[in-house]
Design a protein around this motif. Structure first.
Motif, PDB file in Angstrom:
ATOM      1  N   PHE A 179      47.243  38.853  37.186  1.00 32.54           N
ATOM      2  CA  PHE A 179      46.434  38.542  38.359  1.00 32.54           C
ATOM      3  C   PHE A 179      47.007  37.326  39.082  1.00 32.54           C
ATOM      4  CE2 PHE A 179      42.749  41.014  36.861  1.00 32.54           C
ATOM      5  CZ  PHE A 179      42.994  41.061  35.508  1.00 32.54           C
ATOM      6  N   TYR A 221      45.253  34.269  41.428  1.00 32.09           N
ATOM      7  CA  TYR A 221      44.053  33.657  41.967  1.00 32.09           C
ATOM      8  C   TYR A 221      44.467  32.571  42.957  1.00 32.09           C
ATOM      9  CZ  TYR A 221      40.882  35.925  38.710  1.00 32.09           C
ATOM     10  OH  TYR A 221      40.141  36.855  38.042  1.00 32.09           O
ATOM     11  N   LEU A 259      39.832  35.584  43.283  1.00 32.87           N
ATOM     12  CA  LEU A 259      40.864  36.558  42.982  1.00 32.87           C
ATOM     13  C   LEU A 259      41.615  36.940  44.254  1.00 32.87           C
ATOM     14  CD1 LEU A 259      42.143  38.584  40.946  1.00 32.87           C
ATOM     15  CD2 LEU A 259      40.351  40.191  41.624  1.00 32.87           C
ATOM     16  N   ARG A 318      45.550  41.875  41.861  1.00 31.92           N
ATOM     17  CA  ARG A 318      45.847  42.209  40.481  1.00 31.92           C
ATOM     18  C   ARG A 318      46.847  43.340  40.453  1.00 31.92           C
ATOM     19  NH1 ARG A 318      39.708  44.335  39.315  1.00 31.92           N
ATOM     20  NH2 ARG A 318      39.850  46.341  40.375  1.00 31.92           N
ATOM     21  N   ILE A 342      47.322  46.008  38.706  1.00 30.22           N
ATOM     22  CA  ILE A 342      46.954  47.407  38.536  1.00 30.22           C
ATOM     23  C   ILE A 342      46.512  48.028  39.853  1.00 30.22           C
ATOM     24  CG2 ILE A 342      46.331  47.142  36.128  1.00 30.22           C
ATOM     25  CD1 ILE A 342      43.389  47.086  37.024  1.00 30.22           C
ATOM     26  N   MET A 385      38.026  43.996  25.402  1.00 29.74           N
ATOM     27  CA  MET A 385      36.633  43.622  25.585  1.00 29.74           C
ATOM     28  C   MET A 385      36.096  42.832  24.404  1.00 29.74           C
ATOM     29  SD  MET A 385      35.278  44.417  28.460  1.00 29.74           S
ATOM     30  CE  MET A 385      33.531  44.461  28.094  1.00 29.74           C
ATOM     31  N   GLY A 438      36.414  39.392  24.994  1.00 33.11           N
ATOM     32  CA  GLY A 438      35.852  38.921  26.250  1.00 33.11           C
ATOM     33  C   GLY A 438      36.780  39.012  27.431  1.00 33.11           C
ATOM     34  N   ASN A 439      37.847  39.819  27.299  1.00 29.03           N
ATOM     35  CA  ASN A 439      38.819  39.938  28.397  1.00 29.03           C
ATOM     36  C   ASN A 439      39.247  38.568  28.903  1.00 29.03           C
ATOM     37  OD1 ASN A 439      39.191  42.832  28.818  1.00 29.03           O
ATOM     38  ND2 ASN A 439      37.031  42.831  29.311  1.00 29.03           N
ATOM     39  N   LEU A 469      41.122  35.404  30.222  1.00 26.05           N
ATOM     40  CA  LEU A 469      42.250  35.170  31.113  1.00 26.05           C
ATOM     41  C   LEU A 469      42.957  33.883  30.706  1.00 26.05           C
ATOM     42  CD1 LEU A 469      41.144  35.964  34.787  1.00 26.05           C
ATOM     43  CD2 LEU A 469      42.823  37.161  33.396  1.00 26.05           C
ATOM     44  N   ASN A 501      30.348  38.962  30.873  1.00 30.43           N
ATOM     45  CA  ASN A 501      31.107  38.014  30.065  1.00 30.43           C
ATOM     46  C   ASN A 501      31.069  36.687  30.813  1.00 30.43           C
ATOM     47  OD1 ASN A 501      31.844  39.981  28.195  1.00 30.43           O
ATOM     48  ND2 ASN A 501      33.728  40.482  29.287  1.00 30.43           N
ATOM     49  N   VAL A 517      30.406  36.990  25.089  1.00 27.31           N
ATOM     50  CA  VAL A 517      30.282  38.401  25.444  1.00 27.31           C
ATOM     51  C   VAL A 517      28.838  38.884  25.350  1.00 27.31           C
ATOM     52  CG1 VAL A 517      32.653  38.910  24.786  1.00 27.31           C
ATOM     53  CG2 VAL A 517      30.812  39.196  23.117  1.00 27.31           C
ATOM     54  N   VAL A 553      32.513  41.332  34.579  1.00 27.25           N
ATOM     55  CA  VAL A 553      31.838  42.487  33.994  1.00 27.25           C
ATOM     56  C   VAL A 553      32.855  43.490  33.481  1.00 27.25           C
ATOM     57  CG1 VAL A 553      30.347  44.452  34.437  1.00 27.25           C
ATOM     58  CG2 VAL A 553      29.740  42.210  35.317  1.00 27.25           C
ATOM     59  N   ASP A 554      33.813  43.814  34.311  1.00 28.79           N
ATOM     60  CA  ASP A 554      34.778  44.815  33.877  1.00 28.79           C
ATOM     61  C   ASP A 554      36.051  44.195  33.306  1.00 28.79           C
ATOM     62  OD1 ASP A 554      35.936  45.636  37.254  1.00 28.79           O
ATOM     63  OD2 ASP A 554      36.060  43.797  36.090  1.00 28.79           O
ATOM     64  N   GLY A 555      36.139  42.888  33.355  1.00 24.51           N
ATOM     65  CA  GLY A 555      37.307  42.210  32.804  1.00 24.51           C
ATOM     66  C   GLY A 555      38.479  42.174  33.741  1.00 24.51           C
ATOM     67  N   TYR A 556      38.350  42.824  34.877  1.00 28.52           N
ATOM     68  CA  TYR A 556      39.480  42.876  35.786  1.00 28.52           C
ATOM     69  C   TYR A 556      39.256  42.035  37.029  1.00 28.52           C
ATOM     70  CZ  TYR A 556      41.125  46.515  32.740  1.00 28.52           C
ATOM     71  OH  TYR A 556      41.537  47.204  31.652  1.00 28.52           O
ATOM     72  N   GLY A 557      38.688  40.914  36.839  1.00 26.14           N
ATOM     73  CA  GLY A 557      38.470  39.996  37.948  1.00 26.14           C
ATOM     74  C   GLY A 557      37.337  39.076  37.608  1.00 26.14           C
ATOM     75  N   TYR A 558      37.604  37.813  37.715  1.00 26.89           N
ATOM     76  CA  TYR A 558      36.588  36.808  37.452  1.00 26.89           C
ATOM     77  C   TYR A 558      35.988  36.343  38.772  1.00 26.89           C
ATOM     78  CZ  TYR A 558      38.155  35.711  32.622  1.00 26.89           C
ATOM     79  OH  TYR A 558      38.466  35.747  31.299  1.00 26.89           O
TER      80      TYR A 558
END
Lengths: 112, 111
Positions: free
Chosen positions: A34, A36, A46, A49, A51, A94, A97-98, A100, B32, B51, B95-100
């Motif tokens: 990512f 930021y 953000l 990213r 993906i 997950m 906690g994913n 970063l 999270n 979490v 929530v989805d882990g792909y962006g804070y």
């Protein structure tokens, strides 16, 4: 261990010049990368990213797994691009906690 | 809409005093939650993440602790502040882990 390296603390360019903010990572698995950005007096947010493979505000970034890099590029810098840019990596899932992991950040200054 | 509130914005505390920084999230469930410290030249350092309610993971040993008493509330605390605790503290949720989504931050100065 996960690590993100941004070698430049400050990058100063003239308006209209190309910009490349460097980011290298260290991670043995398949990372999610990512970028930021934090503009003056604004929250960290953000930018893009990998993906999504998208271009935001003219910025793009390609994940190069061979070189373990995720450099942020823009062909023509604008004054409003001046900000602090952070590269970040998420490798664990997950159950962790994913999380970063962020680089130290690069200040981009676009001069007129 | 989803928002995150963090307060106070600035805080000056004497060495040895307690600390409580609060972060709340609106418009989402079971996020999270994260506490980061932003230091000049060192980027963003993850301090704690959660979490779920009551679940706290600590990333670095330090003088701080975190708690999550409710689903959308995350608190950063210290019993006795040190000078080295000074810094800029950021709360974030995902929530989805792909962006804070980050809060506006708290500038803590320990004197």
């Amino acid at each position: 261990a996960q690590r993100v390296t941004q070698p430049e603390k400050l990058l100063s360019v003239f308006k209209g010049a190309p910009v490349e903010l460097k980011c290298n990572y260290s991670y043995s698995g398949s990372p999610e990368l990512f970028w930021y950005v934090q503009y003056s007096r604004q929250r960290l947010q953000l930018l893009l990213r990998h993906i999504s493979r998208e271009s935001i505000k003219g910025f793009t970034a390609d994940l190069n797994k061979g070189e373990t890099s995720f450099h942020l590029k823009k062909p023509f810098a604008q004054e409003e691009d001046s900000a602090m840019y952070y590269c970040a990596l998420s490798g664990l899932g997950m159950e962790y906690g994913n999380k970063l992991v962020f680089g130290a950040g690069t200040i981009l200054r676009v001069k007129s | 809409s989803q928002t995150i509130h963090q307060w106070p914005a600035t805080l000056v505390q004497p060495v040895g005093s307690p600390l409580s920084l609060e972060c709340t999230v609106e418009g989402t469930s079971n996020p999270n939650l994260y506490w980061y410290r932003q230091a000049a030249g060192r980027g963003l350092q993850l301090l704690f993440y959660s979490v779920g309610i009551g679940q706290i993971s600590s990333e670095v040993p330090q003088n701080l602790s975190a708690s999550r008493p409710q689903d959308r509330q995350f608190i950063l605390s210290s019993k006795k502040l040190l000078l080295s605790d000074s810094g800029f503290y950021l709360c974030a949720w995902s929530v989805d882990g792909y962006g804070y989504t980050f809060g506006s931050g708290t500038r803590l100065t320990v004197v």
